[in-house]
Structures are given as structure tokens and as C-alpha cells.
Design a protein around this motif. Structure first.
Motif, mmCIF file in Angstrom:
data_model
loop_
_atom_site.group_PDB
_atom_site.id
_atom_site.type_symbol
_atom_site.label_atom_id
_atom_site.label_comp_id
_atom_site.label_asym_id
_atom_site.label_seq_id
_atom_site.Cartn_x
_atom_site.Cartn_y
_atom_site.Cartn_z
ATOM 1 N N SER A 1 28.090 53.959 -42.594
ATOM 2 C CA SER A 1 28.064 55.320 -42.077
ATOM 3 C C SER A 1 28.528 56.359 -43.104
ATOM 4 O O SER A 1 28.206 57.536 -42.966
ATOM 5 C CB SER A 1 28.902 55.425 -40.801
ATOM 6 O OG SER A 1 30.263 55.200 -41.086
ATOM 7 N N VAL A 2 29.241 55.961 -44.142
ATOM 8 C CA VAL A 2 29.769 56.916 -45.116
ATOM 9 C C VAL A 2 28.658 57.738 -45.787
ATOM 10 O O VAL A 2 28.771 58.964 -45.881
ATOM 11 C CB VAL A 2 30.659 56.212 -46.164
ATOM 12 C CG1 VAL A 2 30.958 57.120 -47.352
ATOM 13 C CG2 VAL A 2 31.961 55.760 -45.508
ATOM 14 N N PRO A 3 27.535 57.136 -46.237
ATOM 15 C CA PRO A 3 26.497 57.961 -46.874
ATOM 16 C C PRO A 3 25.849 58.972 -45.927
ATOM 17 O O PRO A 3 25.198 59.908 -46.376
ATOM 18 C CB PRO A 3 25.459 56.937 -47.340
ATOM 19 C CG PRO A 3 26.169 55.644 -47.386
ATOM 20 C CD PRO A 3 27.241 55.721 -46.338
ATOM 21 N N LEU A 4 26.022 58.797 -44.644
ATOM 22 C CA LEU A 4 25.424 59.709 -43.672
ATOM 23 C C LEU A 4 26.300 60.923 -43.394
ATOM 24 O O LEU A 4 25.879 61.844 -42.702
ATOM 25 C CB LEU A 4 25.147 58.956 -42.359
ATOM 26 C CG LEU A 4 24.306 57.685 -42.497
ATOM 27 C CD1 LEU A 4 24.197 56.971 -41.156
ATOM 28 C CD2 LEU A 4 22.925 58.000 -43.054
ATOM 29 N N THR A 5 27.515 60.936 -43.936
ATOM 30 C CA THR A 5 28.429 62.049 -43.716
ATOM 31 C C THR A 5 28.196 63.129 -44.770
ATOM 32 O O THR A 5 27.581 62.872 -45.805
ATOM 33 C CB THR A 5 29.897 61.574 -43.782
ATOM 34 O OG1 THR A 5 30.168 61.138 -45.103
ATOM 35 C CG2 THR A 5 30.172 60.471 -42.786
ATOM 36 N N THR A 6 28.697 64.334 -44.511
ATOM 37 C CA THR A 6 28.458 65.445 -45.434
ATOM 38 C C THR A 6 29.194 65.287 -46.766
ATOM 39 O O THR A 6 28.728 65.771 -47.784
ATOM 40 C CB THR A 6 28.871 66.787 -44.788
ATOM 41 O OG1 THR A 6 30.241 66.692 -44.377
ATOM 42 C CG2 THR A 6 27.992 67.116 -43.603
ATOM 43 N N LYS A 7 30.339 64.588 -46.777
ATOM 44 C CA LYS A 7 31.115 64.443 -48.010
ATOM 45 C C LYS A 7 31.158 63.004 -48.513
ATOM 46 O O LYS A 7 31.901 62.691 -49.427
ATOM 47 C CB LYS A 7 32.550 64.923 -47.775
ATOM 48 C CG LYS A 7 32.657 66.381 -47.438
ATOM 49 C CD LYS A 7 34.098 66.762 -47.196
ATOM 50 C CE LYS A 7 34.195 68.215 -46.780
ATOM 51 N NZ LYS A 7 35.552 68.584 -46.417
#
Length: 138
Positions: free
Chosen positions: A73-79
Motif C-alpha cells: 500500500s505504500v506506493p499508493l500513498t501520496t508520500k
């Protein structure tokens, strides 16, 4: 809850089990000392509201499964994405000449994701330093 979230983001086990494919493509579970990797980690400052809510039932606690949910899920976040280019890489250190050859083949090979131009690949290859050779020069 914020403290636990922050703590989970930065920890990594020193030793554990890891799935790995053997030469025939079969998956094996091996014992691994993760400290041997000597890796640097980028840990973005994330908004907890952007990450999935973790509902855990008593019988369904699986650290590897939970880790993959967060990691994916980290790459899907804005930062969550660390953006850098070939020009940001100053050196690439490998331990032996044999590993330099493997890395050159990897860089020249076709990979998913952002494609590098032939010139960018040549620039990356030129930045490879072999520790064994540097050690001899001292």
C-alpha cells in the motif's frame, strides 16, 4: 496507536525465515540473517488515513501477511514513493568483480517499471565500484 504504527514502520527482524526460489523455480523457506544485507531503508512519513485498516482476529495473526499489506500500500500513498534518477546515484558498491558482472547484466537486462535509456544504463554501470579492488589500492 500512532506510536505503534511508527514503531512497526521502522523495525526489521535481524533473523528469520524467508521464501526464496531455487535454481529450478521451486519455492524454499530458508533461515536468513537480515542484518547481512546492510541495506538502507527509506521510510516515508505517511498519513495513517491513507493506509489500510488492519483488523486482526486472534487466530489470524500472520506477520508476513500483514507486512505485505502495508508494503504493497505504500506506493499508493501520496508520500510513499521515493523518486530519484540516475543523476542522483553517485556510487554503486559491490564486493567482488563477479558481482559487478551480475549487476551489469541486470542493468542491461529488460526490467519492469521505468525504462532506462542506453546512455542512462552506461552511466549507472560506470558508477560501479568493486570493494575488493579498492581494498587492494589502499
Amino acid at each position: 496507536m500512532n506510536f505503534i504504527f511508527e514503531y512497526i514502520r521502522i523495525i526489521k527482524p535481524y533473523f528469520g525465515r524467508m521464501k526464496r526460489r531455487d535454481g529450478r523455480g521451486r519455492i524454499q523457506v530458508i533461515e536468513k540473517n537480515f542484518q547481512d544485507e546492510h541495506e538502507w531503508r527509506y521510510i516515508p512519513k505517511l498519513d495513517p488515513n491513507e493506509l489500510p485498516l488492519m483488523l486482526i482476529e486472534e487466530d489470524d495473526i500472520n506477520a508476513e501477511k500483514l507486512n505485505h499489506i502495508y508494503t504493497d500500500s505504500v506506493p499508493l500513498t501520496t508520500k510513499g514513493v521515493l523518486n530519484f534518477g540516475v543523476e542522483d546515484v553517485r556510487y554503486i558498491f559491490v564486493d567482488t568483480a563477479q558481482n559487478r558482472e551480475k549487476l551489469i547484466k541486470f542493468i542491461r537486462g529488460k526490467r519492469r517499471g521505468k525504462r532506462l535509456s542506453p546512455m542512462e544504463k552506461d552511466i549507472l554501470i560506470s558508477k560501479i565500484m568493486v570493494y575488493d579492488e579498492l581494498k587492494e589500492d589502499w
